[in-house]
Motif scaffolding. Structure first.
Motif, short mmCIF file in Angstrom:
data_model
loop_
_atom_site.label_atom_id
_atom_site.label_comp_id
_atom_site.label_asym_id
_atom_site.label_seq_id
_atom_site.Cartn_x
_atom_site.Cartn_y
_atom_site.Cartn_z
N ILE A 172 -86.94 -102.27 50.14
CA ILE A 172 -86.37 -102.32 48.93
C ILE A 172 -86.94 -101.20 47.98
O ILE A 172 -88.19 -101.21 47.69
N LEU A 173 -86.24 -100.40 47.52
CA LEU A 173 -86.81 -99.32 46.70
C LEU A 173 -87.01 -99.71 45.28
O LEU A 173 -85.86 -100.33 44.74
N GLY A 174 -88.17 -99.96 44.94
CA GLY A 174 -88.43 -100.35 43.56
C GLY A 174 -89.73 -100.17 43.13
O GLY A 174 -90.48 -99.64 43.72
N ASP B 191 -86.40 -105.07 42.26
CA ASP B 191 -85.24 -104.13 42.71
C ASP B 191 -84.79 -103.16 41.54
O ASP B 191 -84.37 -104.07 40.59
N ASN B 192 -84.70 -101.90 41.93
CA ASN B 192 -84.24 -101.09 40.86
C ASN B 192 -82.86 -101.20 40.36
O ASN B 192 -82.21 -100.93 39.18
N GLU B 193 -81.86 -101.68 41.30
CA GLU B 193 -80.41 -101.64 41.01
C GLU B 193 -80.27 -103.24 40.25
O GLU B 193 -79.36 -103.11 39.38
#
Length: 525
Positions: free
Chosen positions: A203-205, A279-281
């Motif tokens: 997970i990009l974050g 989580d960035n989203e």
């Protein structure tokens, strides 16, 4: 129940200092021994590292300089006829002895062996998270190549893969496709033949880390640390800031609530470390892992918050509640100052090691920069860690295609600060298209006057090189990074670190940083 009767207690140390198992765990062992002796108990240390404070002859009541294997430790415990053993202050080496010692009839003090296993065993821990409604990145533990491929196809690439029960993120990687996963699984069976392999969605974050002190019923969270580098860099190699600078109130509340739920469910008595990814989203904190022991951030947090964390945890092990010790459960009030933890590397001495940062730990130590504001704290941390903060000069930029767009505003700021920009052809073309004057430098295979020659010329003040998923490009990039180490040129492999360096550069230009004692920094402004 409060245990005030004098006991003979053995503390299992952390063994030889190595990457992933540093002096921070010896700090915890020593402070545990001091707390035991203050409580009137006899403190016995079992450790086999001659270069630590825990093995000084006057630190404990008894010192046994023995290997930290089950057989050797049991021999000591039987000889001394100890009343109990503490394993949570010696890092992963000590905690791995909890189950076999318990099965041999030894009394494990603090968090129970079953709770330790509950946190360490992937399948059991996932059931706990589901039971408590705590989010985590999708993934499963597997024991075969076919199962790993099935999970990866189900959750989607990239995936984070690692063996369980290992130290310092050993053999942990981010895998981007099926071929890489097959290659990884063939290799990792040799590294950890008996432990399940964990396959999780990457997970990009932002990563967030907390150390929790539990008394079996309630818990204290001394502070929340926010990693400066994005998820994917091992916590030991990441820069981190306390208190967090960008986390929303929603995420902070979620971290506190999740930590409290886990501490109570695991009946933590002593210390526990939890790592999250935000989580960035969705702006949601998901649990990456729980370590039912002290972590390498305990000395750092103890200093900046003023809480003697190991002492409080040790007293909790012996029945003193947090309230007995004068602490209200929950998140402790923030310090009036800001601290930045930065890793220290020994790449000049480790000649065969690529300096790129990833899930597997490479740092050999860490330092702390403390100030009244974030930029000054960051500046102090970078200087202390050995990263020069250049006033100007020439900067080489060579970044992966996936990072080019993100690099533009960062490189532009360096240019505005007076840096002359060099870049390899593809990066230079992209930067020029976006209004940045970048001079083209030859790639390594293009002959004389190439990027390595420029680095060795003494004209370069800084190199920014982000990692590519193309193995051919990475082979050449590794030689470039190695050349930067040998030439004494700071090399940054994360755009987040480059962004942090810009903040430090501006702090440097704003004036001389304040110098004060840590006691003064802990006083309200």
């Amino acid at each position: 129940m409060l245990n005030s009767k004098p006991m003979k207690v053995a503390v299992i140390g952390s063994g030889p200092i190595r990457i992933g198992q540093g002096i921070e765990f010896d700090y915890c062992s020593v402070h545990c021994i001091w707390a035991l002796r203050e409580l009137g108990h006899m403190a016995i240390i079992v450790n086999n590292n001659p270069e630590t404070v825990s093995t000084d002859f006057d630190t404990s009541d008894r010192l046994f300089f023995e290997p930290l294997t089950l057989e050797d430790v049991l021999n000591v415990l039987e000889h001394e006829e100890v009343d109990g053993v503490i394993v949570q202050f010696g890092g992963q080496t000590a905690i791995n002895l909890a189950r076999p010692l318990h099965e041999a009839g030894v009394s494990i003090l603090g968090t129970s062996p079953d709770s330790i296993d509950l946190a360490e065993d992937r399948d059991r821990f996932e059931k706990v998270l589901t039971e408590l409604g705590i989010p985590k990145p999708p993934g499963r533990a597997v024991t075969s190549i076919s199962a790993a491929l099935e999970v990866a196809e189900e959750i989607g690439y990239p995936v984070l893969v690692r063996p369980s029960y290992v130290l310092g993120g050993r053999a942990m990687e981010i895998v981007y496709n099926r071929a890489e996963l097959e290659q990884y699984m063939n290799y990792v069976v040799d590294v950890s033949p008996r432990a399940p392999i964990l396959v999780d969605k990457y997970i990009l974050g932002r990563e967030v880390e907390v150390d929790v002190i539990g008394d079996g019923e309630e818990c204290l969270i001394p502070g929340i640390m926010e990693h400066i580098e994005r998820a994917g860099v091992h916590s030991g190699d990441s820069m981190a800031v306390y208190p967090p600078q960008t986390l929303s109130k929603h995420v902070i509340s979620q971290v506190v609530e999740t930590s409290t739920l886990l501490a109570k469910r695991l009946e933590v008595r002593g210390l526990m470390n939890i790592q999250f990814v935000v989580d960035n989203e969705t702006d949601t904190a998901q649990v990456l892992e729980v370590n039912p022991r002290s972590s390498r951030t305990v000395p750092y947090l103890s200093k900046i918050t003023g809480i003697p964390m190991v002492k409080v945890a040790t007293r909790a092990i012996f029945g003193y509640t947090l309230r007995d010790q004068g602490y209200q459960p929950g998140l402790y009030p923030e310090s009036p100052s800001i601290a930045v933890k930065a890793p220290v590397f020994s790449f000049l001495k480790l000649t065969q090691v690529d300096i790129n940062l990833g899930p597997e730990m490479k740092s050999t130590g860490e330092i702390m920069g403390i100030a009244r504001d974030y930029p000054q704290a960051l500046y102090k941390a970078l200087i202390a860690s050995g990263i020069g903060v250049p006033r100007g000069g020439s900067l080489i930029v060579t970044v992966a295609d996936a990072d080019k767009a993100e690099s533009v505003p960062i490189v532009r700021e360096f240019e505005e600060l007076g840096f002359r920009i060099f870049a390899t052809e593809g990066t230079a073309r992209f930067l020029n298209q976006h209004g940045i004057r970048a001079n083209v430098v030859k790639k390594l295979h293009e002959g004389e006057g190439n990027i390595v020659d420029l680095i060795r010329s003494g004209q370069i003040a800084l190199l920014i090189n982000t990692l590519s998923s193309d193995r051919r490009i990475e082979r050449e990039a590794a030689r470039i990074r190695r050349a930067s180490v040998e030439a004494g040129v700071p090399c940054l492999t994360s755009l987040d670190t480059a962004r942090a360096l810009l903040v430090a550069l501006k702090a440097r230009r704003s004036g001389t940083p304040e110098v004060a004692t840590i006691t003064e920094y802990l006083q309200p402004i």
